[in-house]
Design a protein around this motif. Structure first.
Motif, PDB file in Angstrom:
ATOM      1  N   GLY A 214     -43.735 -45.455  56.351  1.00 14.93           N
ATOM      2  CA  GLY A 214     -43.077 -45.570  55.053  1.00 14.93           C
ATOM      3  C   GLY A 214     -42.143 -46.744  54.907  1.00 14.93           C
ATOM      4  O   GLY A 214     -41.558 -46.938  53.838  1.00 14.93           O
ATOM      5  N   VAL A 215     -41.992 -47.558  55.966  1.00 14.16           N
ATOM      6  CA  VAL A 215     -41.059 -48.681  55.911  1.00 14.16           C
ATOM      7  C   VAL A 215     -41.810 -49.960  55.545  1.00 14.16           C
ATOM      8  O   VAL A 215     -42.734 -50.382  56.249  1.00 14.16           O
ATOM      9  CB  VAL A 215     -40.353 -48.880  57.270  1.00 14.16           C
ATOM     10  CG1 VAL A 215     -39.411 -50.080  57.210  1.00 14.16           C
ATOM     11  CG2 VAL A 215     -39.596 -47.624  57.655  1.00 14.16           C
ATOM     12  N   ASN A 307     -35.129 -45.852  64.151  1.00 12.46           N
ATOM     13  CA  ASN A 307     -36.403 -46.526  64.391  1.00 12.46           C
ATOM     14  C   ASN A 307     -36.194 -48.024  64.216  1.00 12.46           C
ATOM     15  O   ASN A 307     -35.512 -48.457  63.268  1.00 12.46           O
ATOM     16  CB  ASN A 307     -37.471 -46.044  63.409  1.00 12.46           C
ATOM     17  CG  ASN A 307     -37.855 -44.596  63.647  1.00 12.46           C
ATOM     18  OD1 ASN A 307     -37.848 -44.126  64.789  1.00 12.46           O
ATOM     19  ND2 ASN A 307     -38.187 -43.891  62.586  1.00 12.46           N
ATOM     20  N   ILE A 308     -36.775 -48.804  65.104  1.00 14.71           N
ATOM     21  CA  ILE A 308     -36.621 -50.257  65.085  1.00 14.71           C
ATOM     22  C   ILE A 308     -37.991 -50.900  64.888  1.00 14.71           C
ATOM     23  O   ILE A 308     -38.932 -50.606  65.619  1.00 14.71           O
ATOM     24  CB  ILE A 308     -35.986 -50.751  66.408  1.00 14.71           C
ATOM     25  CG1 ILE A 308     -34.636 -50.074  66.633  1.00 14.71           C
ATOM     26  CG2 ILE A 308     -35.838 -52.267  66.395  1.00 14.71           C
ATOM     27  CD1 ILE A 308     -34.084 -50.288  68.028  1.00 14.71           C
ATOM     28  N   TYR A 309     -38.093 -51.764  63.889  1.00 10.26           N
ATOM     29  CA  TYR A 309     -39.354 -52.441  63.579  1.00 10.26           C
ATOM     30  C   TYR A 309     -39.124 -53.947  63.696  1.00 10.26           C
ATOM     31  O   TYR A 309     -38.392 -54.533  62.895  1.00 10.26           O
ATOM     32  CB  TYR A 309     -39.814 -52.093  62.167  1.00 10.26           C
ATOM     33  CG  TYR A 309     -39.940 -50.607  61.924  1.00 10.26           C
ATOM     34  CD1 TYR A 309     -41.134 -49.943  62.177  1.00 10.26           C
ATOM     35  CD2 TYR A 309     -38.853 -49.861  61.453  1.00 10.26           C
ATOM     36  CE1 TYR A 309     -41.250 -48.572  61.964  1.00 10.26           C
ATOM     37  CE2 TYR A 309     -38.958 -48.491  61.239  1.00 10.26           C
ATOM     38  CZ  TYR A 309     -40.165 -47.859  61.501  1.00 10.26           C
ATOM     39  OH  TYR A 309     -40.269 -46.512  61.291  1.00 10.26           O
ATOM     40  N   HIS A 310     -39.760 -54.564  64.674  1.00 10.88           N
ATOM     41  CA  HIS A 310     -39.586 -55.996  64.914  1.00 10.88           C
ATOM     42  C   HIS A 310     -40.740 -56.758  64.283  1.00 10.88           C
ATOM     43  O   HIS A 310     -41.892 -56.543  64.634  1.00 10.88           O
ATOM     44  CB  HIS A 310     -39.527 -56.259  66.418  1.00 10.88           C
ATOM     45  CG  HIS A 310     -39.192 -57.671  66.767  1.00 10.88           C
ATOM     46  ND1 HIS A 310     -39.312 -58.182  68.040  1.00 10.88           N
ATOM     47  CD2 HIS A 310     -38.741 -58.707  65.992  1.00 10.88           C
ATOM     48  CE1 HIS A 310     -38.957 -59.455  68.041  1.00 10.88           C
ATOM     49  NE2 HIS A 310     -38.613 -59.791  66.808  1.00 10.88           N
ATOM     50  N   VAL A 311     -40.448 -57.640  63.341  1.00 10.69           N
ATOM     51  CA  VAL A 311     -41.453 -58.487  62.704  1.00 10.69           C
ATOM     52  C   VAL A 311     -41.391 -59.840  63.399  1.00 10.69           C
ATOM     53  O   VAL A 311     -40.753 -60.790  62.912  1.00 10.69           O
ATOM     54  CB  VAL A 311     -41.198 -58.617  61.192  1.00 10.69           C
ATOM     55  CG1 VAL A 311     -42.377 -59.311  60.517  1.00 10.69           C
ATOM     56  CG2 VAL A 311     -40.953 -57.253  60.563  1.00 10.69           C
ATOM     57  N   ALA A 312     -42.038 -59.950  64.551  1.00 14.05           N
ATOM     58  CA  ALA A 312     -41.912 -61.145  65.389  1.00 14.05           C
ATOM     59  C   ALA A 312     -42.381 -62.401  64.670  1.00 14.05           C
ATOM     60  O   ALA A 312     -41.804 -63.478  64.843  1.00 14.05           O
ATOM     61  CB  ALA A 312     -42.694 -60.951  66.687  1.00 14.05           C
ATOM     62  N   SER A 313     -43.423 -62.275  63.841  1.00 11.84           N
ATOM     63  CA  SER A 313     -43.977 -63.457  63.172  1.00 11.84           C
ATOM     64  C   SER A 313     -42.980 -64.116  62.232  1.00 11.84           C
ATOM     65  O   SER A 313     -43.092 -65.312  61.940  1.00 11.84           O
ATOM     66  CB  SER A 313     -45.238 -63.068  62.397  1.00 11.84           C
ATOM     67  OG  SER A 313     -44.940 -62.087  61.416  1.00 11.84           O
ATOM     68  N   LEU A 314     -41.999 -63.356  61.744  1.00  9.94           N
ATOM     69  CA  LEU A 314     -41.004 -63.886  60.805  1.00  9.94           C
ATOM     70  C   LEU A 314     -39.603 -63.945  61.417  1.00  9.94           C
ATOM     71  O   LEU A 314     -38.651 -64.307  60.728  1.00  9.94           O
ATOM     72  CB  LEU A 314     -40.964 -63.030  59.534  1.00  9.94           C
ATOM     73  CG  LEU A 314     -42.265 -62.907  58.738  1.00  9.94           C
ATOM     74  CD1 LEU A 314     -42.059 -61.990  57.533  1.00  9.94           C
ATOM     75  CD2 LEU A 314     -42.755 -64.271  58.292  1.00  9.94           C
TER      76      LEU A 314
END
Length: 325
Positions: A214-215, A307-314
Motif C-alpha cells: 500500500g505504500v 517498515n523501511i522501503y529503500h528506493v536505491a535507483s533514486l
C-alpha cells in the motif's frame, strides 16, 4: 523538440511521410466520426509503397489514440487497380458494443478524475498516476482487452500497453500532454509514457509502479532519461526529446530531497513524528550503509515498529509505521 500539439494525440501521425500521413488523416476522420467499417478506400499517390504506408498509418493511430480501443493489430491491404486501394482493419467490437463501452468508460472515469479540476497541471498528473498505480494489476492471458482500454478500465487488469493507454487517456482528459514511448523493459518489449509539464518532458511508467503493502514509492514517476535507462531501453534512437529535469520528481515536488545525511535523518524523523509516514531522498545518492545509518538515526527513540522501503535507483527511502504497533 517542442511540446506535441493537441496534447500528444497526433505525435506519431505527425512523423509519418506524405502518403502515410494522408492515410492517417483518412482513417482518423472516419473513426472519429463513428464510422467503424473495417474496409477503408484509399487514393494512392505512391503505389509501390501504398501497403507499407497504410500499415504505418494504422499503427501510428493505435499508438496515438487510446480512445480507438476497438482498433486491432491485424490489417490487410488490397490493390484495386489504378490509384485505388483498400485497407481492411481489424475492428474488435460491433458498433453497438463500441458505443456501449464508450458510455461505460465515461462513468468509470468519474472517480479517476474526481478533484482534478481545481489543481495545477502537475498535481493533476500526480493524482491520476497514483490512483492508477494503486488500482491496476498486470495480467496477460493474451486477450485483446488487456492491450487496450477495455481490460484496465473495466477490470483493472492489463499488460503495459493497456495500462499505459488508460494513463494517457486520463492525463489528456485532465489537460496534460503525453505520448506513448516504445522500448524494452529488462528483457521484454515494453511501453510507458512521456509527459510534458510546463514544457519539460519526463518519463512515467505506471505499469511498473506497484505499491508495496500500500505504500507508493514513486519509483517511475517523472524520471529523467538517465533514471529510466537503469531498467528501460530502446528509446534512445527514436528521436524523442531529452528528459533532463528532476524538478517534477515526487521527492523534489514535495520537498523530500535534501543534500546531506544529517538533513535526511532529520527530515525523516520529522515526517515520522508528524504522521507515521515519511519520505526522504539524498542528492547526490549515498551508499546503502549510509542510508541505513540515516534511517536508524531518524527512528532512534521513536515508539512502534517501522517498515523501511529503500528506493536505491533514486537514492530515496520511505518509512511507514506498522498499524497497531
Amino acid at each position: 523538440m517542442s511540446e506535441p500539439r493537441a496534447l500528444g494525440r497526433y505525435f506519431y501521425g505527425d512523423r509519418l511521410p506524405g502518403q502515410a500521413r494522408r492515410f492517417y488523416d483518412v482513417l482518423d476522420s472516419r473513426l472519429a466520426g463513428g464510422d467503424y467499417r473495417a474496409e477503408v478506400p484509399l487514393t494512392l499517390e505512391e503505389r509501390d509503397r501504398a501497403d507499407r504506408d497504410a500499415f504505418a498509418a494504422c499503427k501510428a493511430l493505435r499508438h496515438d489514440r487510446p480512445e480507438y480501443f476497438f482498433l486491432g493489430r491485424k490489417m490487410t491491404f488490397f490493390y484495386c487497380g489504378g490509384r485505388e486501394g483498400r485497407l481492411r482493419m481489424q475492428i474488435l467490437y460491433t458498433p453497438a458494443e463500441i458505443e456501449t463501452l464508450k458510455t461505460t468508460f465515461r462513468q468509470k472515469m468519474l472517480p479517476l478524475m474526481a478533484g482534478t479540476a481545481d489543481k495545477s497541471l502537475v498535481q493533476r498528473e500526480e493524482l491520476i498516476y497514483s490512483r492508477l498505480a494503486r488500482q491496476l494489476r498486470y495480467q496477460n492471458t493474451r486477450s485483446e482487452q488487456e492491450h487496450n482500454l477495455v481490460g484496465p478500465m473495466l477490470a483493472s487488469r492489463g499488460v503495459c500497453e493497456g495500462q499505459n493507454a488508460l494513463l494517457l487517456y486520463c492525463l489528456r482528459r485532465a489537460g496534460v500532454t503525453c505520448v506513448q514511448v516504445l522500448g524494452k523493459g529488462r528483457t521484454e518489449n515494453h511501453c510507458w509514457a512521456m509527459v510534458w509539464l510546463n514544457g519539460e518532458p519526463v518519463h512515467c511508467d505506471v505499469t511498473w509502479e506497484k505499491p508495496g503493502k500500500g505504500v507508493m514509492l514513486y519509483r517511475y514517476f517523472n524520471l529523467t532519461d538517465e533514471q529510466i535507462a537503469r531498467d528501460h531501453s530502446g528509446f534512445a534512437g527514436q528521436n524523442l526529446p531529452a528528459c533532463c529535469t528532476e524538478t517534477y520528481s515526487y521527492y523534489r515536488l514535495h520537498g523530500h530531497s535534501v543534500c546531506s545525511l544529517a538533513e535526511l535523518a532529520g527530515h525523516l524523523r520529522s515526517g515520522a513524528q508528524r504522521g507515521g509516514m515519511a519520505y526522504g531522498q539524498l542528492q547526490p545518492s549515498c551508499t546503502d550503509a549510509q542510508m541505513s545509518r540515516a534511517v536508524n538515526a531518524a527512528l532512534r527513540g521513536l515508539p512502534g515498529c517501522w517498515n523501511i522501503y529503500h528506493v536505491a535507483s533514486l537514492g530515496a527511502v520511505a518509512l511507514m509505521k506498522q498499524a497497531g504497533r
